[in-house]
Design a protein around this motif. Structure first.
Motif, PDB file in Angstrom:
ATOM      1  N   ARG A 224     -86.273  34.620 -43.645  1.00  0.00           N
ATOM      2  CA  ARG A 224     -85.291  33.596 -43.969  1.00  0.00           C
ATOM      3  C   ARG A 224     -85.733  32.220 -43.477  1.00  0.00           C
ATOM      4  NH1 ARG A 224     -81.314  36.016 -42.149  1.00  0.00           N
ATOM      5  NH2 ARG A 224     -80.101  36.656 -43.970  1.00  0.00           N
ATOM      6  N   HIS A 225     -86.363  32.177 -42.306  1.00  0.00           N
ATOM      7  CA  HIS A 225     -86.727  30.881 -41.732  1.00  0.00           C
ATOM      8  C   HIS A 225     -88.231  30.618 -41.695  1.00  0.00           C
ATOM      9  CE1 HIS A 225     -87.444  33.644 -38.469  1.00  0.00           C
ATOM     10  NE2 HIS A 225     -87.842  32.698 -37.648  1.00  0.00           N
ATOM     11  N   LEU A 226     -89.043  31.589 -42.154  1.00  0.00           N
ATOM     12  CA  LEU A 226     -90.493  31.425 -42.083  1.00  0.00           C
ATOM     13  C   LEU A 226     -91.174  31.873 -43.375  1.00  0.00           C
ATOM     14  CD1 LEU A 226     -91.225  32.884 -38.519  1.00  0.00           C
ATOM     15  CD2 LEU A 226     -91.278  30.474 -39.170  1.00  0.00           C
ATOM     16  N   ASN A 227     -92.255  31.185 -43.704  1.00  0.00           N
ATOM     17  CA  ASN A 227     -93.128  31.667 -44.766  1.00  0.00           C
ATOM     18  C   ASN A 227     -93.968  32.825 -44.242  1.00  0.00           C
ATOM     19  OD1 ASN A 227     -92.390  29.704 -46.723  1.00  0.00           O
ATOM     20  ND2 ASN A 227     -93.785  28.212 -45.789  1.00  0.00           N
ATOM     21  N   GLY A 228     -94.534  33.597 -45.165  1.00  0.00           N
ATOM     22  CA  GLY A 228     -95.468  34.620 -44.765  1.00  0.00           C
ATOM     23  C   GLY A 228     -96.811  34.012 -44.405  1.00  0.00           C
ATOM     24  N   ALA A 229     -97.686  34.804 -43.825  1.00  0.00           N
ATOM     25  CA  ALA A 229     -99.011  34.324 -43.437  1.00  0.00           C
ATOM     26  C   ALA A 229     -99.782  33.842 -44.668  1.00  0.00           C
ATOM     27  CB  ALA A 229     -99.776  35.435 -42.736  1.00  0.00           C
ATOM     28  N   LYS A 230    -100.491  32.733 -44.506  1.00  0.00           N
ATOM     29  CA  LYS A 230    -101.284  32.171 -45.603  1.00  0.00           C
ATOM     30  C   LYS A 230    -102.655  32.862 -45.663  1.00  0.00           C
ATOM     31  CE  LYS A 230     -98.239  28.929 -46.619  1.00  0.00           C
ATOM     32  NZ  LYS A 230     -97.498  28.900 -47.908  1.00  0.00           N
ATOM     33  N   LEU A 231    -102.617  34.142 -45.997  1.00  0.00           N
ATOM     34  CA  LEU A 231    -103.858  34.913 -46.026  1.00  0.00           C
ATOM     35  C   LEU A 231    -104.786  34.469 -47.145  1.00  0.00           C
ATOM     36  CD1 LEU A 231    -102.409  38.485 -45.323  1.00  0.00           C
ATOM     37  CD2 LEU A 231    -103.398  36.857 -43.704  1.00  0.00           C
ATOM     38  N   GLN A 232    -104.240  33.786 -48.153  1.00  0.00           N
ATOM     39  CA  GLN A 232    -105.075  33.313 -49.260  1.00  0.00           C
ATOM     40  C   GLN A 232    -106.062  32.239 -48.808  1.00  0.00           C
ATOM     41  OE1 GLN A 232    -101.835  32.948 -48.924  1.00  0.00           O
ATOM     42  NE2 GLN A 232    -101.083  30.948 -49.630  1.00  0.00           N
ATOM     43  N   LEU A 233    -105.831  31.649 -47.624  1.00  0.00           N
ATOM     44  CA  LEU A 233    -106.753  30.635 -47.106  1.00  0.00           C
ATOM     45  C   LEU A 233    -107.947  31.265 -46.394  1.00  0.00           C
ATOM     46  CD1 LEU A 233    -104.205  28.012 -45.712  1.00  0.00           C
ATOM     47  CD2 LEU A 233    -105.340  28.049 -47.947  1.00  0.00           C
ATOM     48  N   ILE A 234    -107.916  32.587 -46.272  1.00  0.00           N
ATOM     49  CA  ILE A 234    -109.017  33.310 -45.642  1.00  0.00           C
ATOM     50  C   ILE A 234    -109.761  34.072 -46.734  1.00  0.00           C
ATOM     51  CG2 ILE A 234    -109.650  35.035 -43.915  1.00  0.00           C
ATOM     52  CD1 ILE A 234    -106.949  34.427 -42.559  1.00  0.00           C
ATOM     53  N   LYS A 235    -110.984  33.684 -46.982  1.00  0.00           N
ATOM     54  CA  LYS A 235    -111.733  34.270 -48.087  1.00  0.00           C
ATOM     55  C   LYS A 235    -112.497  35.517 -47.649  1.00  0.00           C
ATOM     56  CE  LYS A 235    -110.246  31.048 -50.803  1.00  0.00           C
ATOM     57  NZ  LYS A 235    -109.206  31.350 -51.824  1.00  0.00           N
TER      58      LYS A 235
END
Length: 492
Positions: free
Chosen positions: A245-256
């Motif tokens: 509700r208050h946080l986005n999920g981890a931006k794993l797409q930035l890790i190749k």
């Protein structure tokens, strides 16, 4: 790298060629300082060529100094420290390391702005919890020794020491050490970053860059990307790939395709047959059932991490149910709780996209909680009538107001305690979770607490507000002046 794999130094080879530094490439070595067992705090030494980087700086719930001896030994060699989350398991030893042990002048501590600001509040709360228990314990010991338990702390400590009583208090760090560790200002060792900000290290770290990536799980929670030449090392622990509700999920797409990945498997064997929404609904249903049966609900939690999600969920449920608003109070029992809420008002950019959109379009802040009351002490809690819901620190219940409140409510079977995290071995929380299914099981708990004076004790120690009182007859007790009543003398 699983958190439970090794307890000694290991050399990480290039995954594609199997070569090491002897072949003329970057040498990467990982040495777990802590964090090799299931419930240990996180602290790892990453060596990239000649640069020593400490990955997190955690401590156990008891702040055991012996456990931190390896950290003390490597401190003079450190070139940088990276902190990933604002809780004691990731930064609990930082005030001790900065304030008591000392770091080299060139060693900087890197964290996102929320991890720095909220981590400081978490450590304030931890210190005050241990100090509260120490003072209560000392006054209980004074009563056993036949001493005046309500004397000034300094006088009482000296009297107990004269009788051979151990009065050792919490000395791992103090509030000045906390301020020093989290001071984000020129000349300090803390350096705050924003997500995706690229920083180049200097000195032994020449040629190394670090980048914080959004990790979920906590406000400001970080996955660290560490690069040198062709090497890309990713340190990703306690991340959450799902949005909250208050946080986005981890931006794993930035890790190749990192050459090295350091992660943990703490939740690897935990499976849930229900969704987050279903578990939240079940939790809220359990809370309301207890309240309607006349009982209080205690939710032991942290000061600024998972407690935020709990407060938002409870506040929203109260907003949607007017009947609950009129009958039951919601309380966040945490000494720096009000300050935590104030700081969150300036951290909107680190919340979920939905939170940022609501704030930018309508000025709505998710943490403008309407029904959750901020309470700083157990004395203030007495102004609220039961039944009530209390979120109280510390989550492990080894110290602090959650332990004190549990001792008051435990004997009433209508009351309930709900845990939202797993217990760490050696804590009261762990004991309760292990033993609650065994009928007739008894738990012995040592608790000390304040009480109102009456009878002889009240006669011996009366509160006065007169400025004309003799200073030599006054003592300091918790910020209040206590004046002993003088016996009247007959004048002939």
């Amino acid at each position: 790298m699983l958190r439970s794999l090794v307890g000694s130094e290991m050399c990480i080879r290039d995954r594609s060629t199997g070569r090491t530094a002897s072949d003329g490439m970057t040498a990467v070595t990982l040495t777990p300082v802590l964090g090799c067992q299931e419930h240990e705090p996180l602290c790892y030494l990453l060596r990239v060529d000649e640069c020593n980087i400490l990955l997190d700086c955690g401590s156990d719930p008891c702040f055991t100094q012996e456990l931190l001896e390896p950290l003390k030994q490597i401190a003079p060699k450190l070139d940088a420290i990276l902190i990933s989350h604002p809780d004691p398991m990731h930064l609990g030893a930082l005030p001790y390391l900065v304030g008591k042990v000392g770091l080299p002048e060139w060693c900087k501590v890197y964290a996102t702005i929320p991890v720095c600001k909220l981590g400081q509040m978490v450590m304030y709360d931890a210190y005050q919890s241990w100090q509260l228990d120490w003072e209560y314990g000392m006054r209980q010991q004074a009563r056993k020794c036949g001493l005046e338990p309500y004397a000034a702390k300094e006088d009482l400590e000296a009297q107990l020491q004269s009788q051979g009583v151990d009065t050792s208090q919490f000395e791992l760090f103090d509030l000045d050490d906390v301020d020093l560790a989290f001071a984000d200002e020129p000349g300090s060792q803390m350096r705050t970053l924003r997500y995706s900000e690229l920083i180049s290290l200097s000195g032994n770290g020449q040629g190394i860059t670090i980048t914080p990536i959004e990790a979920g799980h906590s406000v400001g929670g970080t996955i660290w990307k560490i690069c040198k030449e062709a090497e890309e090392i990713v340190y990703a622990v306690d991340f959450n790939h799902k949005s909250e509700r208050h946080l986005n999920g981890a931006k794993l797409q930035l890790i190749k395709q990192p050459t090295h990945l350091i992660t943990d498997a703490y939740n690897g064997l935990v499976s849930h047959s229900s969704t987050n929404k279903e578990r939240e609904k079940s939790m809220l249903g359990s809370v309301v059932d207890v309240l309607r049966n006349g009982g209080n609900v205690l939710l032991p939690t942290d000061a600024a991490e998972r407690s935020l999600a709990l407060m938002v969920a409870l506040d929203q449920h109260w907003r949607e149910n007017p009947g609950l608003q009129r009958q039951y109070s919601l309380v966040f029992l945490c000494e720096p709780g009000g300050t935590v809420m104030e700081k969150l008002g300036g951290l909107i950019e680190y919340l979920s996209d939905a939170c940022k959109k609501a704030f930018n379009s309508k000025g709505n802040n998710l943490f403008d909680l309407k029904y959750v009351q901020m309470v700083r002490s157990l004395d203030h809690l007495s102004y609220f009538k039961s039944p009530m819901v209390v979120l109280s620190t510390q989550p492990d219940m080894n110290s602090g107001m959650s332990r004190q409140l549990f001792s008051q409510w435990a004997l009433d079977q209508s009351n309930s305690i709900l845990f939202t995290t797993r217990g760490i071995q050696g804590t009261l929380q762990h004991d309760l979770l292990q033993n609650h299914q065994t009928s007739g099981n008894k738990l012995t708990l040592s608790i000390v607490s304040k009480k109102l004076l009456d009878g002889v004790e009240l006669e011996a120690c009366l509160l006065y507000t007169s400025d004309a009182a003799d200073e030599e007859d006054s003592v300091d007790l918790g910020g209040r002046r206590i004046i002993k009543k003088k016996k009247s003398k007959d004048i002939e």
